[in-house]
Design a protein around this motif. Structure first.
Motif, PDB file in Angstrom:
ATOM      1  N   THR A 181       0.843  -1.196   0.000  1.00  0.00           N
ATOM      2  CA  THR A 181       0.000   0.000   0.000  1.00  0.00           C
ATOM      3  C   THR A 181       0.878   1.246   0.000  1.00  0.00           C
ATOM      4  N   HIS A 216      -2.324  10.299  -1.818  1.00  0.00           N
ATOM      5  CA  HIS A 216      -3.695  10.538  -2.275  1.00  0.00           C
ATOM      6  C   HIS A 216      -3.784  10.418  -3.793  1.00  0.00           C
ATOM      7  N   THR A 234      -1.829   5.590  -8.217  1.00  0.00           N
ATOM      8  CA  THR A 234      -2.763   4.510  -8.518  1.00  0.00           C
ATOM      9  C   THR A 234      -2.398   3.284  -7.677  1.00  0.00           C
ATOM     10  N   ALA A 253      -3.188   0.284  -4.636  1.00  0.00           N
ATOM     11  CA  ALA A 253      -3.715   0.221  -3.278  1.00  0.00           C
ATOM     12  C   ALA A 253      -3.132   1.354  -2.427  1.00  0.00           C
ATOM     13  N   LEU A 254      -4.001   2.142  -1.804  1.00  0.00           N
ATOM     14  CA  LEU A 254      -3.591   3.260  -0.961  1.00  0.00           C
ATOM     15  C   LEU A 254      -3.996   2.993   0.487  1.00  0.00           C
ATOM     16  N   TYR A 278      -5.327   5.028   2.381  1.00  0.00           N
ATOM     17  CA  TYR A 278      -6.606   5.704   2.612  1.00  0.00           C
ATOM     18  C   TYR A 278      -7.786   4.814   2.230  1.00  0.00           C
ATOM     19  N   ASP A 279      -7.550   3.821   1.353  1.00  0.00           N
ATOM     20  CA  ASP A 279      -8.618   2.896   0.969  1.00  0.00           C
ATOM     21  C   ASP A 279      -9.065   2.030   2.138  1.00  0.00           C
ATOM     22  N   LEU A 280      -8.233   1.948   3.180  1.00  0.00           N
ATOM     23  CA  LEU A 280      -8.542   1.102   4.332  1.00  0.00           C
ATOM     24  C   LEU A 280      -9.447   1.814   5.337  1.00  0.00           C
ATOM     25  N   LYS A 285     -14.959   5.278   3.486  1.00  0.00           N
ATOM     26  CA  LYS A 285     -14.881   6.042   2.236  1.00  0.00           C
ATOM     27  C   LYS A 285     -15.158   7.522   2.443  1.00  0.00           C
ATOM     28  N   ASN A 316     -12.386  10.128   3.153  1.00  0.00           N
ATOM     29  CA  ASN A 316     -11.569  10.682   2.070  1.00  0.00           C
ATOM     30  C   ASN A 316     -12.158  11.979   1.517  1.00  0.00           C
TER      31      ASN A 316
END
Length: 244
Positions: free
Chosen positions: A80, A84, A87, A89-90, A92-94, A97, A100
């Motif tokens: 990860t 921000h 492209t 896996a970030l 912040y995706d964890l 939603k 963000n």
């Protein structure tokens, strides 16, 4: 006596990522927003921003998210990215939603590269972020490294000397502490956060870091049993431990 800050409901909830102001207005009209179990039907109403508001306000029956000033401790998984914009896996995706969409935005306090795991802090408190990463604070960061080749025994003195200059730089590194665990494993404590610092330090000795995991930041460590990708919100007391 300090004046209690107030905010319009739609402005507050929009800044917390719950939707646009018009969407918040529609939520209010349907009775989805309550305060002390009372429906708030008018989203233009001003309410006091008390510290206990998240325990008193509910959105669709769920407790309000923390207001600004929250600090998140995450066990960052491998693969990860702390960005921000990139492209893939970030970190912040964890998170939820809607987080963000918060303003101020949530950002990582420093960064761990894509192939480094472990303790990562995120916050929407810009002042705290700058205090933690400031070189003047000397906040220690402890990393567990697995190396490609055995240590030769000279690394500890070199890292502690304060004379090591990384390739491409002119300023020496601040002294760092090395604890040898085995021939190819060690703990390294640094007080700076230069680009890929730990990997470059071992590269300066002719070695290569195969695995890197951050175990501690200041007085904080990952909670027992926290799996990669999991996170928790820190209390005021836990935030203070960063500077211990």
């Amino acid at each position: 006596m300090a004046k209690i800050r107030t905010s319009r409901i739609d402005k507050l909830l929009s800044s917390m990522g719950y939707g646009s102001r018009s969407e918040i207005a529609r939520m209010a009209k349907t009775g989805a927003i309550t305060l002390d179990a009372t429906k708030l039907l008018d989203a233009t109403k001003h309410i006091p921003i008390d510290p206990d508001l998240p325990t008193r306000m509910k959105i669709n029956g769920e407790a309000l998210d923390p207001i600004s000033g929250m600090v998140i401790l995450m066990n960052k998984p491998l693969g990860t990215t702390c960005s921000h914009k990139e492209t893939g896996a970030l970190v912040y995706d964890l998170l939820p939603k809607r987080w963000n969409r918060r303003n101020p935005a949530i950002s990582t306090i420093g960064r761990l590269d894509k192939q480094t795991s472990g303790l990562l802090l995120l916050t929407d408190d810009g002042d705290l972020l700058h205090r933690v990463i400031s070189p003047k604070r000397h906040v220690k960061k402890t990393y567990r490294a697995k190396l490609a080749r055995p240590l030769d025994g000279t690394e500890g003195d070199l890292f502690a000397s304060g004379h090591l200059i990384l390739d491409g730089e002119e300023k020496p590194l601040a002294p760092a502490e090395l604890d040898v665990i085995s021939e190819t494993k060690a703990l390294l404590r640094v007080t700076e956060g230069r680009y890929h610092q730990v990997r470059r330090m071992f590269a300066a000795t002719g070695n290569h870091v195969k695995e890197l995991h951050r175990e501690r930041l200041g007085g904080l460590s990952l909670p027992d049993g926290m799996a990669p990708g999991q996170w928790t919100l820190l209390s005021t007391e836990e935030i203070a431990m960063i500077f211990q």
